[in-house]
Design a protein around this motif. Structure first.
Motif, PDB file in Angstrom:
ATOM      1  N   GLY A   1       2.318   4.591   0.380  1.00 24.16           N
ATOM      2  CA  GLY A   1       2.463   5.888   1.435  1.00 24.16           C
ATOM      3  C   GLY A   1       3.254   5.654   2.434  1.00 24.16           C
ATOM      4  O   GLY A   1       3.096   6.267   3.673  1.00 24.16           O
TER       5      GLY A   1
ATOM      6  N   VAL B   1       0.997  -1.093   0.002  1.00 23.64           N
ATOM      7  CA  VAL B   1      -0.019   0.122  -0.042  1.00 23.64           C
ATOM      8  C   VAL B   1       1.019   1.267   0.021  1.00 23.64           C
ATOM      9  O   VAL B   1       1.750   1.351   0.858  1.00 23.64           O
ATOM     10  CB  VAL B   1      -1.136  -0.100   1.134  1.00 23.64           C
ATOM     11  CG1 VAL B   1      -1.736   1.374   1.210  1.00 23.64           C
ATOM     12  CG2 VAL B   1      -1.887  -1.255   1.228  1.00 23.64           C
TER      13      VAL B   1
ATOM     14  N   HIS C   1       2.851   6.773   7.842  1.00 20.74           N
ATOM     15  CA  HIS C   1       1.956   6.371   6.724  1.00 20.74           C
ATOM     16  C   HIS C   1       1.096   7.601   6.284  1.00 20.74           C
ATOM     17  O   HIS C   1       0.724   7.997   7.197  1.00 20.74           O
ATOM     18  CB  HIS C   1       1.152   5.114   7.112  1.00 20.74           C
ATOM     19  CG  HIS C   1       0.530   4.247   5.859  1.00 20.74           C
ATOM     20  ND1 HIS C   1      -0.659   3.884   5.724  1.00 20.74           N
ATOM     21  CD2 HIS C   1       1.214   4.183   4.818  1.00 20.74           C
ATOM     22  CE1 HIS C   1      -0.829   3.267   4.742  1.00 20.74           C
ATOM     23  NE2 HIS C   1       0.137   3.349   3.942  1.00 20.74           N
TER      24      HIS C   1
ATOM     25  N   ARG D   1      -1.163   9.491   8.858  1.00 25.06           N
ATOM     26  CA  ARG D   1      -2.372   8.863   9.241  1.00 25.06           C
ATOM     27  C   ARG D   1      -2.156   8.011  10.293  1.00 25.06           C
ATOM     28  O   ARG D   1      -1.060   7.514  10.920  1.00 25.06           O
ATOM     29  CB  ARG D   1      -2.539   7.608   8.178  1.00 25.06           C
ATOM     30  CG  ARG D   1      -3.621   6.923   8.305  1.00 25.06           C
ATOM     31  CD  ARG D   1      -3.886   5.861   7.099  1.00 25.06           C
ATOM     32  NE  ARG D   1      -5.079   5.071   6.879  1.00 25.06           N
ATOM     33  CZ  ARG D   1      -5.352   3.794   6.745  1.00 25.06           C
ATOM     34  NH1 ARG D   1      -4.033   3.286   5.975  1.00 25.06           N
ATOM     35  NH2 ARG D   1      -6.419   3.221   6.841  1.00 25.06           N
TER      36      ARG D   1
ATOM     37  N   TRP E   1       3.718   4.099  12.118  1.00 25.03           N
ATOM     38  CA  TRP E   1       2.984   2.892  11.789  1.00 25.03           C
ATOM     39  C   TRP E   1       3.780   1.594  11.931  1.00 25.03           C
ATOM     40  O   TRP E   1       3.413   0.500  11.967  1.00 25.03           O
ATOM     41  CB  TRP E   1       2.557   3.005  10.288  1.00 25.03           C
ATOM     42  CG  TRP E   1       1.380   3.368  10.198  1.00 25.03           C
ATOM     43  CD1 TRP E   1       1.045   4.818  10.688  1.00 25.03           C
ATOM     44  CD2 TRP E   1       0.111   2.730   9.793  1.00 25.03           C
ATOM     45  NE1 TRP E   1      -0.305   4.748  10.456  1.00 25.03           N
ATOM     46  CE2 TRP E   1      -0.884   3.789   9.807  1.00 25.03           C
ATOM     47  CE3 TRP E   1      -0.054   1.596   9.190  1.00 25.03           C
ATOM     48  CZ2 TRP E   1      -2.268   3.391   9.495  1.00 25.03           C
ATOM     49  CZ3 TRP E   1      -1.248   1.193   8.809  1.00 25.03           C
ATOM     50  CH2 TRP E   1      -2.351   2.049   8.904  1.00 25.03           C
TER      51      TRP E   1
ATOM     52  N   ASN F   1     -10.169   6.541  10.962  1.00 28.66           N
ATOM     53  CA  ASN F   1      -9.419   7.198   9.867  1.00 28.66           C
ATOM     54  C   ASN F   1      -9.149   8.714  10.189  1.00 28.66           C
ATOM     55  O   ASN F   1      -9.365   9.612   9.559  1.00 28.66           O
ATOM     56  CB  ASN F   1     -10.380   7.328   8.815  1.00 28.66           C
ATOM     57  CG  ASN F   1      -9.915   7.823   7.203  1.00 28.66           C
ATOM     58  OD1 ASN F   1      -8.580   7.426   7.038  1.00 28.66           O
ATOM     59  ND2 ASN F   1     -10.551   8.259   6.318  1.00 28.66           N
TER      60      ASN F   1
ATOM     61  N   CYS G   1      -4.787   9.366   0.376  1.00 28.58           N
ATOM     62  CA  CYS G   1      -5.807   8.833   1.664  1.00 28.58           C
ATOM     63  C   CYS G   1      -6.939   7.867   1.520  1.00 28.58           C
ATOM     64  O   CYS G   1      -7.293   7.125   2.381  1.00 28.58           O
ATOM     65  CB  CYS G   1      -6.402  10.279   2.474  1.00 28.58           C
ATOM     66  SG  CYS G   1      -5.002  11.325   3.161  1.00 28.58           S
TER      67      CYS G   1
ATOM     68  N   LYS H   1      -7.020   5.752  -1.011  1.00 32.07           N
ATOM     69  CA  LYS H   1      -6.595   4.450  -1.418  1.00 32.07           C
ATOM     70  C   LYS H   1      -6.226   3.613  -0.111  1.00 32.07           C
ATOM     71  O   LYS H   1      -6.296   2.249   0.008  1.00 32.07           O
ATOM     72  CB  LYS H   1      -5.302   4.253  -2.454  1.00 32.07           C
ATOM     73  CG  LYS H   1      -5.650   4.562  -3.827  1.00 32.07           C
ATOM     74  CD  LYS H   1      -4.269   4.813  -4.675  1.00 32.07           C
ATOM     75  CE  LYS H   1      -4.770   5.189  -5.934  1.00 32.07           C
ATOM     76  NZ  LYS H   1      -3.597   5.495  -6.756  1.00 32.07           N
ATOM     77  N   GLN H   2      -5.806   4.296   0.785  1.00 34.65           N
ATOM     78  CA  GLN H   2      -5.403   3.750   2.332  1.00 34.65           C
ATOM     79  C   GLN H   2      -6.616   3.269   3.019  1.00 34.65           C
ATOM     80  O   GLN H   2      -6.458   2.203   3.744  1.00 34.65           O
ATOM     81  CB  GLN H   2      -4.369   4.717   3.182  1.00 34.65           C
ATOM     82  CG  GLN H   2      -3.160   4.814   2.310  1.00 34.65           C
ATOM     83  CD  GLN H   2      -2.266   6.037   2.903  1.00 34.65           C
ATOM     84  OE1 GLN H   2      -2.767   6.988   3.626  1.00 34.65           O
ATOM     85  NE2 GLN H   2      -1.302   6.278   1.937  1.00 34.65           N
ATOM     86  N   TYR H   3      -7.550   3.955   2.865  1.00 34.84           N
ATOM     87  CA  TYR H   3      -8.998   3.568   3.788  1.00 34.84           C
ATOM     88  C   TYR H   3      -9.916   2.855   3.012  1.00 34.84           C
ATOM     89  O   TYR H   3     -10.575   2.043   3.328  1.00 34.84           O
ATOM     90  CB  TYR H   3      -9.248   4.987   4.169  1.00 34.84           C
ATOM     91  CG  TYR H   3     -10.369   4.774   5.206  1.00 34.84           C
ATOM     92  CD1 TYR H   3     -10.456   4.152   6.308  1.00 34.84           C
ATOM     93  CD2 TYR H   3     -11.883   5.441   5.068  1.00 34.84           C
ATOM     94  CE1 TYR H   3     -11.463   3.884   7.340  1.00 34.84           C
ATOM     95  CE2 TYR H   3     -12.699   5.412   6.012  1.00 34.84           C
ATOM     96  CZ  TYR H   3     -12.590   4.791   7.000  1.00 34.84           C
ATOM     97  OH  TYR H   3     -13.297   4.506   8.014  1.00 34.84           O
TER      98      TYR H   3
END
Length: 556
Positions: free
Chosen positions: A132, A130, A193, A216, A170, A238, A414, A416-418
């Protein structure tokens, strides 16, 4: 603002059957980290102790260690890409990793254990893929400019790992063994991240650096539908801290905003419907968690200017009404920005913050945050003398393009990560208007989100929980949570539906002796297929990909 002793930047990994040796290759360094592959003990040694027979390769940082079914694994950064420089400190994006087993063979595992270990490795690989992950070996990326300016001399002398904000590290769980041994902290690299953009810009012939950093939080982290609201500690799903920085002629200005899920106890479990109905918990004290969240927000950021982006109609209405009642009990105030001049003197402090609240905190939130940040940037550039009196950022075509694209890229990262796809409405962020192509892309991304939210997010949530240490692998566990028995409906109903639908098509293509006979067959098989589909949607929660490692009750 940087730690006096950062993390080592140049590393070599030497591998022998007995040990991993991580050699510091910075100028003047003689330290070597020795990791025993049998006892798992981590010690500090010197270069002359590295056996000449070791297999050697260059690495760019240690992400940490994790225990899986087969035993311990070492995770290292094998590729990096330079993002830019933050006050003369290089900032990197980690782009490739390697997961190395301490064990030399897997002969000690049963077939089921091998299968489980492979599944856990796939989860780790998924998270590491992922985009980031960012780091700097000499600068603390986890803190805002204002937090760094208000620290003590003792804080400045701490290692990067000690002083980092745990919300945004992270790999904090992966570095837990390193954290317990201060003598090896220079080998421990905190990784955040999120998203970072760095640009050298020019307006009126005056050159300045413009940075956008989104951090994040690793507390209550997860995927869109499986992690909503807050937990008992007041951590919001989030949660992202976004900082915009300007550096001109030695002066530095910073504007910080936060975003996060509506901070009370609610859920929205996927059930095959395009938009599952949100559920507000009836068995907990919402105000307790809500107050805890904003108490910590006020300690970290000061006054809270609460931005409510939740729809006031439809399925979101009950959430908006509950949120509005709670917000009325909180005070707020005007929001400034942080500014330090070229002599290092603090001119203004940001004594409050915009806290955006939304269902997903993705698309709408990013549009609003980019507009608020532009207003702050306008004031900062005028005060620093970059913009003339009466000039507006919107009129600076070259910079405006950089600004809009960076915020749109931030939205995509943001999202894509969530949510698993790029953000919606980025055409508006990039161009200032909705475009036909933007609407088409929004429709495509919405379809991809639907698929992922229903059929792959359970795996994604498990991967995050494993990586962050919310779930620890137990080697002696009799029954692995990965092996959950599916209800008979899960297999039988889709097969019945596919067979019925296929028969319906066959009957249409191979007509019977009379049209009434054909119609009867088509109606029968069509009714069977649509009836089965209706039963599947009625039992939607049985057909989605749900997390297996952390019980749902613990995430609600």
């Amino acid at each position: 603002m940087a730690a006096t002793a950062g993390a080592y930047e140049k590393l070599k990994l030497h591998i022998t059957p007995e040990k991993f040796y991580v050699e510091a290759c910075d100028d003047g360094a003689n330290d070597v980290l020795a990791i025993d592959r049998v006892s798992t003990e981590v010690t500090l040694t010197v270069k002359k102790d590295v056996p000449p027979s070791a297999v050697t390769r260059s690495i760019y940082g240690i992400l940490g260690t994790i225990r899986l079914v087969a035993g311990n694994y070492l995770i290292v950064i094998t590729k990096k890409k330079k993002v830019g420089e933050c006050f003369n400190h290089a900032v990197w994006k980690a782009t490739d990793f390697d997961i190395l087993s301490y064990k030399k063979t897997m002969l000690h595992l049963t077939d089921i254990q091998l299968q489980d270990n492979k599944a856990f490795l796939a989860m780790l690989s998924h998270i590491l893929n992922v985009d980031g992950f960012y780091f700097s070996t000499t600068y603390d990326l986890t803190h805002t400019l204002q937090r760094l300016a208000n620290t003590s001399p003792e804080f400045q002398e701490m290692s990067l790992l000690e002083r980092a904000d745990p919300r945004f590290v992270w790999n904090g769980h992966l570095l837990r063994e390193f954290a317990a041994q201060p003598e090896i902290h220079r080998f421990a690299l905190p990784v955040m991240h999120g998203f970072i953009a760095m640009h050298s810009c020019s307006i009126n012939g005056k050159y300045f650096d413009w940075l956008l950093i989104s951090r994040r939080s690793c507390f209550r982290a997860g995927v869109r539908y499986y992690v909503r609201g807050i937990d008992s500690e007041g951590h919001a799903a989030n949660f992202v801290e976004t900082e915009q920085i300007v550096h001109y002629n030695g002066s530095k200005a910073s504007f910080v905003q936060t975003r996060g899920s509506i901070p009370f106890f609610w859920s929205q479990r996927p059930n095959l419907k395009y938009k599952p109905k949100p559920q507000i918990s009836k068995v907990v004290n919402h105000m307790d968690g809500f107050q805890r969240h904003f108490d910590s927000q006020i300690i970290s950021y000061g006054k809270q200017m609460i931005v409510n982006l939740v729809n006031q109609k439809g399925s979101e209405k009950p959430l908006e009404q509950t949120f509005a009642k709670m917000v009325n009990s909180l005070g707020n105030g005007m929001v400034s920005y942080f500014l330090v001049d070229s002599d290092g003197k603090v001119v203004t402090q940001q004594d409050g913050i915009f806290r955006s609240n939304c269902m997903d905190c993705l698309d709408r939130t990013n549009v609003i945050q980019s507009l608020l940040a532009r207003r702050s940037l306008q004031a900062q550039l005028q005060r620093l003398g970059v913009l003339h009196v009466g000039q507006r950022i919107e009129e600076q075509a070259e910079f405006e393009k950089i600004y809009k694209n960076a915020w749109a890229d931030n939205a995509n990262a943001c999202a894509k990560q969530y949510a698993g796809t790029g953000a919606l409405k980025t055409d508006y962020t990039r161009t200032g208007k909705r475009t036909q192509w933007g609407l088409i892309m929004d429709g495509w991304n919405s379809l991809i989100r639907y698929y992922k939210n229903n059929f792959s997010d359970g795996f994604r949530q498990d991967a995050i929980d494993l990586f962050l240490g919310n779930y620890s692998v137990d080697e002696v566990e009799s029954v692995s949570p990965l092996h959950t028995q599916k209800d008979w409906k899960f297999l039988a109903l889709p097969i019945i539906m596919v067979v019925a639908f296929s028969m319906c098509i066959i009957c249409l293509l191979m007509a019977g002796d009379t049209w009434t006979e054909t119609l009867a067959y088509v109606l029968f098989w069509g009714t069977a297929s649509f009836g089965t589909l209706a039963i599947i949607f009625y039992n939607g929660k049985d057909f989605v990909d749900a997390p297996k490692l952390v019980q749902k009750e613990k995430m609600d």
